[in-house]
Design a protein around this motif. Structure first.
Motif, PDB file in Angstrom:
ATOM      1  N   LYS A   1     -43.230 -26.976 -81.002  1.00  6.88           N
ATOM      2  CA  LYS A   1     -42.139 -26.013 -80.784  1.00  6.88           C
ATOM      3  C   LYS A   1     -41.836 -25.801 -79.301  1.00  6.88           C
ATOM      4  O   LYS A   1     -40.705 -25.540 -78.926  1.00  6.88           O
ATOM      5  CB  LYS A   1     -42.471 -24.656 -81.420  1.00  6.88           C
ATOM      6  N   VAL A   2     -42.867 -25.824 -78.460  1.00 11.69           N
ATOM      7  CA  VAL A   2     -42.685 -25.552 -77.035  1.00 11.69           C
ATOM      8  C   VAL A   2     -43.194 -26.752 -76.246  1.00 11.69           C
ATOM      9  O   VAL A   2     -44.240 -27.320 -76.571  1.00 11.69           O
ATOM     10  CB  VAL A   2     -43.444 -24.266 -76.611  1.00 11.69           C
ATOM     11  N   ARG A   3     -42.447 -27.115 -75.219  1.00  4.62           N
ATOM     12  CA  ARG A   3     -42.808 -28.259 -74.397  1.00  4.62           C
ATOM     13  C   ARG A   3     -44.250 -28.152 -73.892  1.00  4.62           C
ATOM     14  O   ARG A   3     -44.687 -27.076 -73.500  1.00  4.62           O
ATOM     15  CB  ARG A   3     -41.839 -28.318 -73.203  1.00  4.62           C
ATOM     16  N   ASN A   4     -44.939 -29.247 -73.927  1.00  7.67           N
ATOM     17  CA  ASN A   4     -46.342 -29.339 -73.472  1.00  7.67           C
ATOM     18  C   ASN A   4     -47.299 -28.422 -74.218  1.00  7.67           C
ATOM     19  O   ASN A   4     -48.422 -28.212 -73.770  1.00  7.67           O
ATOM     20  CB  ASN A   4     -46.474 -29.018 -71.969  1.00  7.67           C
ATOM     21  N   GLY A   5     -46.868 -27.857 -75.325  1.00  5.61           N
ATOM     22  CA  GLY A   5     -47.751 -26.947 -76.056  1.00  5.61           C
ATOM     23  C   GLY A   5     -48.032 -25.655 -75.299  1.00  5.61           C
ATOM     24  O   GLY A   5     -48.987 -24.935 -75.603  1.00  5.61           O
ATOM     25  N   ASP A   6     -47.165 -25.326 -74.326  1.00  3.23           N
ATOM     26  CA  ASP A   6     -47.390 -24.108 -73.523  1.00  3.23           C
ATOM     27  C   ASP A   6     -47.240 -22.855 -74.386  1.00  3.23           C
ATOM     28  O   ASP A   6     -46.442 -22.831 -75.330  1.00  3.23           O
ATOM     29  CB  ASP A   6     -46.363 -24.031 -72.385  1.00  3.23           C
ATOM     30  N   THR A   7     -47.988 -21.834 -74.030  1.00  2.00           N
ATOM     31  CA  THR A   7     -47.892 -20.537 -74.714  1.00  2.00           C
ATOM     32  C   THR A   7     -47.830 -19.423 -73.652  1.00  2.00           C
ATOM     33  O   THR A   7     -48.091 -19.667 -72.478  1.00  2.00           O
ATOM     34  CB  THR A   7     -49.128 -20.236 -75.592  1.00  2.00           C
ATOM     35  N   GLY A   8     -47.542 -18.213 -74.099  1.00  2.00           N
ATOM     36  CA  GLY A   8     -47.535 -17.071 -73.175  1.00  2.00           C
ATOM     37  C   GLY A   8     -48.872 -16.345 -73.138  1.00  2.00           C
ATOM     38  O   GLY A   8     -48.931 -15.192 -72.692  1.00  2.00           O
ATOM     39  N   ASP A   9     -49.942 -16.979 -73.582  1.00  2.00           N
ATOM     40  CA  ASP A   9     -51.249 -16.301 -73.639  1.00  2.00           C
ATOM     41  C   ASP A   9     -51.621 -15.690 -72.287  1.00  2.00           C
ATOM     42  O   ASP A   9     -52.147 -14.578 -72.227  1.00  2.00           O
ATOM     43  CB  ASP A   9     -52.357 -17.286 -74.036  1.00  2.00           C
ATOM     44  N   ILE A  10     -51.383 -16.459 -71.228  1.00  2.00           N
ATOM     45  CA  ILE A  10     -51.745 -15.990 -69.885  1.00  2.00           C
ATOM     46  C   ILE A  10     -50.494 -15.764 -69.037  1.00  2.00           C
ATOM     47  O   ILE A  10     -50.413 -14.798 -68.276  1.00  2.00           O
ATOM     48  CB  ILE A  10     -52.692 -17.004 -69.202  1.00  2.00           C
ATOM     49  N   ALA A  11     -49.524 -16.661 -69.191  1.00  3.18           N
ATOM     50  CA  ALA A  11     -48.241 -16.562 -68.461  1.00  3.18           C
ATOM     51  C   ALA A  11     -48.491 -16.325 -66.974  1.00  3.18           C
ATOM     52  O   ALA A  11     -49.318 -17.013 -66.374  1.00  3.18           O
ATOM     53  CB  ALA A  11     -47.358 -15.488 -69.079  1.00  3.18           C
ATOM     54  N   ALA A  12     -47.798 -15.357 -66.367  1.00  7.23           N
ATOM     55  CA  ALA A  12     -48.004 -15.087 -64.941  1.00  7.23           C
ATOM     56  C   ALA A  12     -49.031 -13.969 -64.744  1.00  7.23           C
ATOM     57  O   ALA A  12     -49.165 -13.422 -63.648  1.00  7.23           O
ATOM     58  CB  ALA A  12     -46.678 -14.743 -64.267  1.00  7.23           C
ATOM     59  N   ASP A  13     -49.741 -13.630 -65.813  1.00  5.08           N
ATOM     60  CA  ASP A  13     -50.816 -12.626 -65.759  1.00  5.08           C
ATOM     61  C   ASP A  13     -50.350 -11.298 -65.148  1.00  5.08           C
ATOM     62  O   ASP A  13     -51.118 -10.579 -64.518  1.00  5.08           O
ATOM     63  CB  ASP A  13     -52.008 -13.188 -64.957  1.00  5.08           C
ATOM     64  N   HIS A  14     -49.097 -10.988 -65.386  1.00  2.06           N
ATOM     65  CA  HIS A  14     -48.497  -9.761 -64.824  1.00  2.06           C
ATOM     66  C   HIS A  14     -49.222  -8.514 -65.347  1.00  2.06           C
ATOM     67  O   HIS A  14     -49.285  -7.490 -64.665  1.00  2.06           O
ATOM     68  CB  HIS A  14     -47.023  -9.741 -65.258  1.00  2.06           C
ATOM     69  N   TYR A  15     -49.774  -8.612 -66.547  1.00  2.00           N
ATOM     70  CA  TYR A  15     -50.481  -7.463 -67.137  1.00  2.00           C
ATOM     71  C   TYR A  15     -51.614  -7.007 -66.227  1.00  2.00           C
ATOM     72  O   TYR A  15     -51.875  -5.804 -66.101  1.00  2.00           O
ATOM     73  CB  TYR A  15     -51.039  -7.862 -68.510  1.00  2.00           C
ATOM     74  N   HIS A  16     -52.283  -7.975 -65.598  1.00  2.00           N
ATOM     75  CA  HIS A  16     -53.389  -7.617 -64.701  1.00  2.00           C
ATOM     76  C   HIS A  16     -52.960  -7.534 -63.236  1.00  2.00           C
ATOM     77  O   HIS A  16     -53.621  -6.894 -62.435  1.00  2.00           O
ATOM     78  CB  HIS A  16     -54.520  -8.634 -64.828  1.00  2.00           C
ATOM     79  N   ARG A  17     -51.893  -8.228 -62.900  1.00  2.00           N
ATOM     80  CA  ARG A  17     -51.505  -8.334 -61.485  1.00  2.00           C
ATOM     81  C   ARG A  17     -50.286  -7.497 -61.138  1.00  2.00           C
ATOM     82  O   ARG A  17     -49.657  -7.709 -60.105  1.00  2.00           O
ATOM     83  CB  ARG A  17     -51.235  -9.808 -61.137  1.00  2.00           C
ATOM     84  N   TYR A  18     -49.918  -6.562 -62.022  1.00  2.00           N
ATOM     85  CA  TYR A  18     -48.663  -5.845 -61.804  1.00  2.00           C
ATOM     86  C   TYR A  18     -48.663  -5.082 -60.482  1.00  2.00           C
ATOM     87  O   TYR A  18     -47.624  -4.945 -59.836  1.00  2.00           O
ATOM     88  CB  TYR A  18     -48.367  -4.897 -62.992  1.00  2.00           C
ATOM     89  N   ARG A  19     -49.847  -4.623 -60.032  1.00  2.00           N
ATOM     90  CA  ARG A  19     -49.869  -3.876 -58.763  1.00  2.00           C
ATOM     91  C   ARG A  19     -49.444  -4.772 -57.605  1.00  2.00           C
ATOM     92  O   ARG A  19     -48.610  -4.393 -56.788  1.00  2.00           O
ATOM     93  CB  ARG A  19     -51.271  -3.326 -58.479  1.00  2.00           C
ATOM     94  N   ASP A  20     -50.030  -5.977 -57.575  1.00  2.00           N
ATOM     95  CA  ASP A  20     -49.650  -6.926 -56.516  1.00  2.00           C
ATOM     96  C   ASP A  20     -48.177  -7.298 -56.652  1.00  2.00           C
ATOM     97  O   ASP A  20     -47.475  -7.461 -55.646  1.00  2.00           O
ATOM     98  CB  ASP A  20     -50.486  -8.212 -56.622  1.00  2.00           C
ATOM     99  N   ASP A  21     -47.739  -7.432 -57.887  1.00  2.00           N
ATOM    100  CA  ASP A  21     -46.336  -7.823 -58.078  1.00  2.00           C
ATOM    101  C   ASP A  21     -45.382  -6.719 -57.626  1.00  2.00           C
ATOM    102  O   ASP A  21     -44.333  -7.002 -57.052  1.00  2.00           O
ATOM    103  CB  ASP A  21     -46.084  -8.204 -59.546  1.00  2.00           C
ATOM    104  N   VAL A  22     -45.751  -5.485 -57.863  1.00  2.00           N
ATOM    105  CA  VAL A  22     -44.906  -4.385 -57.381  1.00  2.00           C
ATOM    106  C   VAL A  22     -44.924  -4.361 -55.847  1.00  2.00           C
ATOM    107  O   VAL A  22     -43.884  -4.141 -55.208  1.00  2.00           O
ATOM    108  CB  VAL A  22     -45.354  -3.026 -57.982  1.00  2.00           C
ATOM    109  N   ALA A  23     -46.089  -4.647 -55.258  1.00  2.11           N
ATOM    110  CA  ALA A  23     -46.154  -4.693 -53.784  1.00  2.11           C
ATOM    111  C   ALA A  23     -45.218  -5.786 -53.249  1.00  2.11           C
ATOM    112  O   ALA A  23     -44.521  -5.602 -52.247  1.00  2.11           O
ATOM    113  CB  ALA A  23     -47.587  -4.936 -53.329  1.00  2.11           C
ATOM    114  N   LEU A  24     -45.197  -6.897 -53.953  1.00  2.00           N
ATOM    115  CA  LEU A  24     -44.306  -8.003 -53.575  1.00  2.00           C
ATOM    116  C   LEU A  24     -42.841  -7.571 -53.663  1.00  2.00           C
ATOM    117  O   LEU A  24     -42.028  -7.849 -52.780  1.00  2.00           O
ATOM    118  CB  LEU A  24     -44.561  -9.133 -54.579  1.00  2.00           C
ATOM    119  N   MET A  25     -42.519  -6.854 -54.741  1.00  2.00           N
ATOM    120  CA  MET A  25     -41.143  -6.355 -54.909  1.00  2.00           C
ATOM    121  C   MET A  25     -40.771  -5.440 -53.752  1.00  2.00           C
ATOM    122  O   MET A  25     -39.656  -5.471 -53.249  1.00  2.00           O
ATOM    123  CB  MET A  25     -41.005  -5.563 -56.218  1.00  2.00           C
TER     124      MET A  25
END
Ligand code: FCB
Length: 482
Positions: A56-80
């Motif tokens: 269904k998805v190219r290379n069998g990729d899944t969103g299991d880990i994705a960009a790990d925003h769930y754990h890294r949201y603080r750093d991502d907000v700092a980036l924003m």
């Protein structure tokens, strides 16, 4: 066509400027960035099931880990914050909050969104929440999914939960992101979850998404402060006939009906278009599908219309063999329910890595047409951007001049639309981060920030720095100042 000005719209200051207070943002979606698929009580959504289904998805990729925003949201907000973003458009994972799609909320799930929104507010960034970006709890799909009327009511309950949990800190709410994709790609062509290919189910899904939107607006309104705003985001197709033949005009009419007016009709005007119902009468009994009172519910007033735009849709009368250029992925089943004989063409040969034609005029036309047809309705570009084959140079930089050119041209189109009377309140770049691009998996990079998936390191691309400059000046660079 002359667009009508609204009272609140400010005059742009200079040829390259945007109105004061114009909202500059970037967008993501839960399944595409969060990861943490099985943490804190979250259960599978239809996208978890779909991406874990081989082929269904190219290379069998899944969103299991994705960009790990769930754990890294603080750093991502700092980036924003570093980029100077004024707003962040994210979506909420329904099955993180309500694992079975019904019943009481899981506090640990809600807490993530409380932490994220608190972090944003502390950084001075306005949170913009989307309730549904395609990730239906799998249990609700097992019970029939969007073709089932009950799903709309489940969605309203979930909206109420979220309004209560975050209403004190989120001022702008979007019910659905691109319901066209949920219905027509999810249940029609099957290139999106849940991967069904049933034309009748597709139209039923479209109506129940509309109904879910209306019910959710009601539920939000009942639980939000009066100052809060509600919206829906549509991927309106900027439809163009290939030639000026009557046959191509008819093809354009049909695609406009099943691609656009199936949503704008009921949501903005309180009616399903007669021609849409006639084109699809052999597939669905509209009189049975649409209950008394549904249209009043669906057309509850919204404060803003979100518009997502990537490329125009060029159509001709045909036999449906030219469907691959519709930009929505390859399938033996057309997503254009009831109009599957129409052919699709690229608008030009300037293509992004998605094979989508680069055509900023399409965005200008979309915005000015909406301003003309619905002059009192404020607009927001809730997604626009491009995938290119980005890579990190030996110096550790990601140089993406094509994305800068794309953004510049499209922002110029927005600015021109504003100058010509369209009440466009803001622009959200898709996407903040490289992420899981649905059936393309991680093979397509849309981010202003590059993500090295092996380390989760973030590297702002040159386009991110360019965008930060636009935000700082509230204006595009003048010629020669790039
Ligand atoms: C839109 C989706 C978004 C992203 C972009 C490229 O249709 O809303 O999630 O995939 O396309």
């Amino acid at each position: 066509m002359t667009a009508v000005r609204t009272e609140t719209k400010a005059e742009p200051a200079a040829a390259t400027s945007f109105p004061p207070g114009f909202v500059w943002g970037a967008a993501t979606a839960a399944y595409q960035v969060e990861g943490a698929a099985a943490e804190d009580g979250r259960t599978p959504s239809i996208w978890d099931t779909f991406s874990h289904t081989p082929g269904k998805v190219r290379n069998g990729d899944t969103g299991d880990i994705a960009a790990d925003h769930y754990h890294r949201y603080r750093d991502d907000v700092a980036l924003m914050k570093d980029l100077g973003l004024g707003a962040y458009r994210f979506s909420i994972s329904w099955s993180r909050v309500q694992p079975t799609g019904r019943g009481p909320a899981v506090e640990r799930g809600l807490d993530f969104y409380r932490r994220l929104t608190d972090e944003l507010l502390e950084a001075g960034i306005t949170p913009v929440a989307t309730l549904y970006h395609w990730d239906l709890p799998q249990e609700l799909e097992d019970a029939g999914g969007w073709p089932q009327r009950d799903t709309a009511h489940r969605f309203a309950d979930y909206a109420e939960i979220m309004g209560r949990a975050l209403g004190d800190r989120v001022g702008l709410w979007t019910t659905l992101n691109e319901p066209w994709c949920s219905a027509f790609l999810g249940y029609g062509s099957g290139v999106h979850a849940p991967g069904r290919t049933d034309p009748a189910a597709t139209l039923r899904a479209a109506h129940h998404l509309n109904l879910g939107h209306g019910l959710a607006v009601g539920a939000l309104r009942a639980n939000l402060p009066a100052s809060a705003q509600t919206s829906i985001t549509l991927n309106l197709h900027q439809v163009r006939p290939l030639t000026d033949s009557p046959e191509d005009a008819e093809a354009a009419r049909r695609i406009d009906a099943v691609g656009n007016r199936v949503f704008t009709g009921p949501v903005l005007d309180g009616v399903y278009p007669d021609d849409l119902m006639a084109d699809t009468a052999h597939l669905v009994d509209w009189a049975e599908l649409v209950h008394d009172g549904d249209l009043a519910e669906i057309s509850r007033p919204i404060d803003v219309l979100g518009v997502n735009y990537y490329a125009p849709t060029v159509v001709s009368a045909g036999d449906g063999t030219g469907t691959k250029n519709d930009g929505h992925g390859a399938s033996d089943h057309s997503p254009w329910t009831g109009s599957d004989h129409v052919d699709f063409h690229l608008a030009n040969d300037q293509l992004t890595a998605m094979n989508w034609a680069i055509d900023p005029d399409g965005l200008y036309t979309l915005l000015t047409d909406l301003a003309a047809s619905h002059p009192q309705l404020p607009l927001m570009v809730t997604e626009n951007g491009a995938a290119f084959d980005d890579y990190v140079s030996p110096e550790g930089l990601v140089n993406d001049p094509q994305r800068i050119a794309y953004l510049h041209a499209h922002l110029e189109a927005v600015r021109r639309a504003v100058a010509d009377g369209a009440d466009v309140r803001g622009y959200f770049l898709w996407s903040l981060l490289d992420n899981f691009e649905w059936s393309y998996g991680y093979s397509k990079r849309f981010g202003a920030v590059y993500v090295d998936y092996s380390t989760q390191r973030r590297i702002p691309k040159e386009s991110a720095h360019w965008y930060a400059g636009v935000i700082r000046r509230n204006a595009l660079p003048a010629a020669g100042q790039e």
